[in-house]
Design an enzyme around this catalytic site. Sequence first.
Site, PDB file in Angstrom:
ATOM      1  N   ASN A 151       0.812  -1.220   0.000  1.00  0.00           N
ATOM      2  CA  ASN A 151       0.000   0.000   0.000  1.00  0.00           C
ATOM      3  C   ASN A 151       0.848   1.274   0.000  1.00  0.00           C
ATOM      4  O   ASN A 151       0.471   2.275  -0.608  1.00  0.00           O
ATOM      5  CB  ASN A 151      -0.994  -0.009   1.163  1.00  0.00           C
ATOM      6  CG  ASN A 151      -0.319  -0.149   2.519  1.00  0.00           C
ATOM      7  OD1 ASN A 151       0.796  -0.638   2.633  1.00  0.00           O
ATOM      8  ND2 ASN A 151      -1.020   0.275   3.565  1.00  0.00           N
ATOM      9  N   GLU A 249       4.336  -4.111  12.744  1.00  0.00           N
ATOM     10  CA  GLU A 249       3.348  -3.046  12.558  1.00  0.00           C
ATOM     11  C   GLU A 249       2.218  -3.654  11.760  1.00  0.00           C
ATOM     12  O   GLU A 249       2.316  -3.833  10.546  1.00  0.00           O
ATOM     13  CB  GLU A 249       3.983  -1.846  11.839  1.00  0.00           C
ATOM     14  CG  GLU A 249       3.173  -0.571  11.951  1.00  0.00           C
ATOM     15  CD  GLU A 249       2.253  -0.354  10.770  1.00  0.00           C
ATOM     16  OE1 GLU A 249       1.055  -0.697  10.890  1.00  0.00           O
ATOM     17  OE2 GLU A 249       2.718   0.124   9.740  1.00  0.00           O
ATOM     18  N   CYS A 283      -3.337   1.356   6.852  1.00  0.00           N
ATOM     19  CA  CYS A 283      -3.522   0.703   8.149  1.00  0.00           C
ATOM     20  C   CYS A 283      -4.094   1.648   9.191  1.00  0.00           C
ATOM     21  O   CYS A 283      -4.731   1.196  10.146  1.00  0.00           O
ATOM     22  CB  CYS A 283      -2.209   0.088   8.628  1.00  0.00           C
ATOM     23  SG  CYS A 283      -0.857   1.295   8.770  1.00  0.00           S
ATOM     24  N   GLU A 457       7.926   2.099  13.934  1.00  0.00           N
ATOM     25  CA  GLU A 457       8.453   2.319  12.587  1.00  0.00           C
ATOM     26  C   GLU A 457       8.885   3.765  12.401  1.00  0.00           C
ATOM     27  O   GLU A 457       9.039   4.235  11.283  1.00  0.00           O
ATOM     28  CB  GLU A 457       7.381   1.972  11.553  1.00  0.00           C
ATOM     29  CG  GLU A 457       7.098   0.489  11.436  1.00  0.00           C
ATOM     30  CD  GLU A 457       8.199  -0.258  10.710  1.00  0.00           C
ATOM     31  OE1 GLU A 457       8.513   0.076   9.569  1.00  0.00           O
ATOM     32  OE2 GLU A 457       8.758  -1.186  11.311  1.00  0.00           O
TER      33      GLU A 457
END
Length: 475
Positions: A151, A249, A283, A457
Amino acid sequence: MYPELSLYIAGRFIDAQGRRTQAVHDPAMLQPLGLLPWAEAEDVEAAVQAAHAAFAGWRRVSPLERSDLLRRVAALARERAPEIGRAMTLDNGKPLADAVAEVLNAAEHVEWHAEEGRRVYGRVVPARQPGVRQLVVREPVGVCAAFSPWNFPFGQAMKKAAAAIAAGCPIVLKGPEESPSALVAMARLFHDAGLPPGVFNLLWGVPADISRQLIESPLVRVVSFTGSVPVGRQLAALAGQHMKRMTMELGGHAPVLVFDDADVDAAVALLARLKTRNAGQVCVSPTRFHVQSGVHDRFAAAFADALGAVKVGHGLEDGVQMGPLIHERRFQAVQALVDDARARGAELLAGDGHIGAKGHFHAPTLLANVPADARVMHEEPFGPVAALSRFDTVEEALQQANALPFGLASYVFTRSLQTATRVGDGLEAGMVNINHSGMAHPELPFGGVKDSGFGSEGGTESFDSFLSTKLITQI
């Protein structure tokens, strides 16, 4: 117009000639773009061996030299952002402006890690007796196996690579086969910036086979994964068997809490952009909209109008705000959630179904009065679908927001400092956005709680996975 695709192992680009390949398609026009070479088991082993061999030298390179190299990568990324973004639009579908912005944002992350990598300090601890020296030092752990999603193919992968390389760890990256061009361009950036062979390696192929081989390798010491909760569970279990460090994640199902005292117009404008960004394939996309009864109807009508005004089309067309879903499977999964909710009594206020004669375009969709047992209230839609429900009290809002095992991002809209503080403290999420959205900056941690994963992240915390702590005591 679409770049040649390749593997990148030990400083060499390896094309598709004589290999198993996978066709890459444009999700908007459904046209083939190129052939992606798959890695075989011997290629995976070669990448791991190259990374392991490079570790001995790269860990000893000064932080200043590593910083200078990463800054060259960032400069090249900015220079090449238009061409990288265009290829990303072709194989990913997102609007060109968003694709270019992803590259530029990633360049910021590279620069930030370049500077922070120079500041991975240790400390001197005062001793209990004379003549004893006590040092705490931070050292790179070793080879990292990283798995990045389709994505945000450039941005997500670059976050992992920049942090690992800045910390002194070589990386073997398994990229997303659906949208590969950006990562081949990323390998070219590192190559042209002068990164030593083996410090960065790029693989494609059968995900289950590559992930198992990488994680089971005794030479791999760190595992970094961004993706779905089910796959994350599998990889975490496998990594745990081999005592590997992990950063996960994983998916979210972000709640939105809109209170009666909120600035409804501002909330609608922001949430419409966030909901349709990357066609909802994000997300941290807002998905469960819990709206207090006093403004529910006004919010629902305004939000339906805002979603209906979004321009959907090919990402290279002027003015397009939302592109297609990545493939037909994603379209069918999104539509199945909409159909299930409507079958259970949800009201359709906007969108629903396919747009256009070709491509995986799904209309931005708003469902109201969605029952609690509808699948869309429990499964992350990962598409341009919003599920709307009511609440009356703060306690009820928090109960609805925290009801799921996910805990990545959340959104709150209120003019009350008391409500903002109470809800900010009470939400079970790694990131809470109040009256705005600001999670993508490199200096901020980016991660979740509960089933949405662990580790960061972004921010200084992102170095933790790649560094070990060593105590040295000496008389």
